[in-house]
Scaffold this active site. Sequence first.
Site, PDB file in Angstrom:
ATOM      1  N   PHE A 124       4.634   9.674 -12.059  1.00  0.00           N
ATOM      2  CA  PHE A 124       5.400   9.272 -10.898  1.00  0.00           C
ATOM      3  C   PHE A 124       6.838   8.827 -11.340  1.00  0.00           C
ATOM      4  CE2 PHE A 124       7.076   7.226  -6.956  1.00  0.00           C
ATOM      5  CZ  PHE A 124       7.053   8.577  -6.205  1.00  0.00           C
ATOM      6  N   ARG A 180       7.768   2.963 -22.728  1.00  0.00           N
ATOM      7  CA  ARG A 180       7.540   1.607 -23.283  1.00  0.00           C
ATOM      8  C   ARG A 180       7.513   2.118 -24.700  1.00  0.00           C
ATOM      9  NH1 ARG A 180       2.000  -0.464 -21.554  1.00  0.00           N
ATOM     10  NH2 ARG A 180       1.552   1.634 -22.205  1.00  0.00           N
ATOM     11  N   LYS A 201       2.165   0.747  -6.437  1.00  0.00           N
ATOM     12  CA  LYS A 201       1.466   0.307  -5.056  1.00  0.00           C
ATOM     13  C   LYS A 201       0.385  -0.478  -5.334  1.00  0.00           C
ATOM     14  CE  LYS A 201       2.708   4.985  -3.043  1.00  0.00           C
ATOM     15  NZ  LYS A 201       2.183   6.229  -2.801  1.00  0.00           N
ATOM     16  N   GLY A 212       5.140   5.915  -0.275  1.00  0.00           N
ATOM     17  CA  GLY A 212       4.831   6.908   0.971  1.00  0.00           C
ATOM     18  C   GLY A 212       4.100   7.881   0.146  1.00  0.00           C
ATOM     19  N   ALA A 261       3.020  13.236  -8.068  1.00  0.00           N
ATOM     20  CA  ALA A 261       4.037  13.385  -9.178  1.00  0.00           C
ATOM     21  C   ALA A 261       4.221  14.846  -9.348  1.00  0.00           C
ATOM     22  CB  ALA A 261       3.713  12.852 -10.208  1.00  0.00           C
ATOM     23  N   LYS A 288      -4.232   1.898   1.401  1.00  0.00           N
ATOM     24  CA  LYS A 288      -4.641   3.209   1.470  1.00  0.00           C
ATOM     25  C   LYS A 288      -5.451   3.667   0.183  1.00  0.00           C
ATOM     26  CE  LYS A 288      -1.653   4.910  -1.470  1.00  0.00           C
ATOM     27  NZ  LYS A 288      -1.687   5.913  -2.476  1.00  0.00           N
ATOM     28  N   ASP A 320       0.537   8.197   3.838  1.00  0.00           N
ATOM     29  CA  ASP A 320      -0.002   7.946   2.438  1.00  0.00           C
ATOM     30  C   ASP A 320      -1.555   7.944   2.772  1.00  0.00           C
ATOM     31  OD1 ASP A 320       0.278   8.039  -0.023  1.00  0.00           O
ATOM     32  OD2 ASP A 320       1.170   5.979  -0.146  1.00  0.00           O
ATOM     33  N   SER A 369      -5.518  12.827  -5.935  1.00  0.00           N
ATOM     34  CA  SER A 369      -5.234  11.283  -5.779  1.00  0.00           C
ATOM     35  C   SER A 369      -6.200  10.709  -7.017  1.00  0.00           C
ATOM     36  CB  SER A 369      -5.827  10.817  -4.649  1.00  0.00           C
ATOM     37  OG  SER A 369      -6.252   9.444  -4.719  1.00  0.00           O
ATOM     38  N   ASN A 373      -7.266   7.684  -7.262  1.00  0.00           N
ATOM     39  CA  ASN A 373      -8.157   6.720  -6.420  1.00  0.00           C
ATOM     40  C   ASN A 373      -9.294   7.622  -5.941  1.00  0.00           C
ATOM     41  OD1 ASN A 373      -6.854   3.809  -6.562  1.00  0.00           O
ATOM     42  ND2 ASN A 373      -5.282   5.241  -6.067  1.00  0.00           N
TER      43      ASN A 373
END
Length: 323
Positions: free
Chosen positions: A11, A31, A103, A131, A135, A186, A239, A249, A251
């Site tokens: 993202f 990083r 999030k 929202g 990506a 969500k 979302d 997603s 998740n």
Amino acid sequence: MSIAVLGSGAFGTALAISLACDGPDITLWARSATQATAMQKDRVNEARLPHANFPASLHITADLANLKEQQTLLIAVPMQQLAHFIDRNKAHLANKTLVACCKGIDLQSGLSPTQVIRAILPEARTAVLTGPSFAHDVAAGLPTALTLACEDSKLGQMLQTALSTSNIRLYRSTDVTGAELGGALKNVIAIACGAAIGAGLGESARAALITRGYAEMRRMADVLGAQSETLAGLSGFGDLALTCASEGSRNFRFGLSLGRSEPFDANITVEGAATARACHEKAKELEVDMPITAAVTAMIDQTLTLKQAMDSLLARPLKEETC
């Protein structure tokens, strides 16, 4: 307004690409120095977004000291790493405008992204960008609408203008609490939906989980003083709809693996797992009824099977439907 994106995950990289495509120089911080060198040379994030080429105006660095001129920093590191990242880099982040692009709820402190930032940098100017967005869609230039929430309305207007791109349309809000809760909770409901689909419980079960999950989100938001309109907007219902309905997603895919009793790649960040635990504890503390969140937490912790979790939800007392 000079801008940098901190975090070269999917993202963060996508945001940097979208911002840079509109012309201004944008810096993306990674990083790993090795990864930064590779991205600067190959002009692509092979590990996270292999098909999204970098615009010429996108620059890569692994040294936060190189961001002295950038006054607006979009922080796109995983939620459970945010506190450590902010604390470790306080000197580089002080006196900047910090826009949280992650999030979730911090498992250790129970704080939201902007709360984590202000706990470590009390004088920070903060906002949150959240929202319905994947990506790969953002990086591909596909139309996306997001919420930019900032308690300082004047700063919010400036950020809305600076961060809007040809494919990202930003809607402004001053309800940071509601925007952050929608983005966090969500993911928990998406895990539940994925588990239901993975177990073959059907689309009707998914619809019920989305609807009743939304009611849980609103109950928690009401107790914490968020505005109901925020939860009905992009950062809440919008979302929720995207995350619960697509294997794009992480998740939802994690939930699928739970429902199918399959292992899940431990290298993939699943913000909803930690958020479920944190939200379950907060719900108990505040006496907010959140049965789906409790069931997801129990499944993740392996104290309930999916069948037991569904049986517990179906055995709840019959009641009038209210939100």
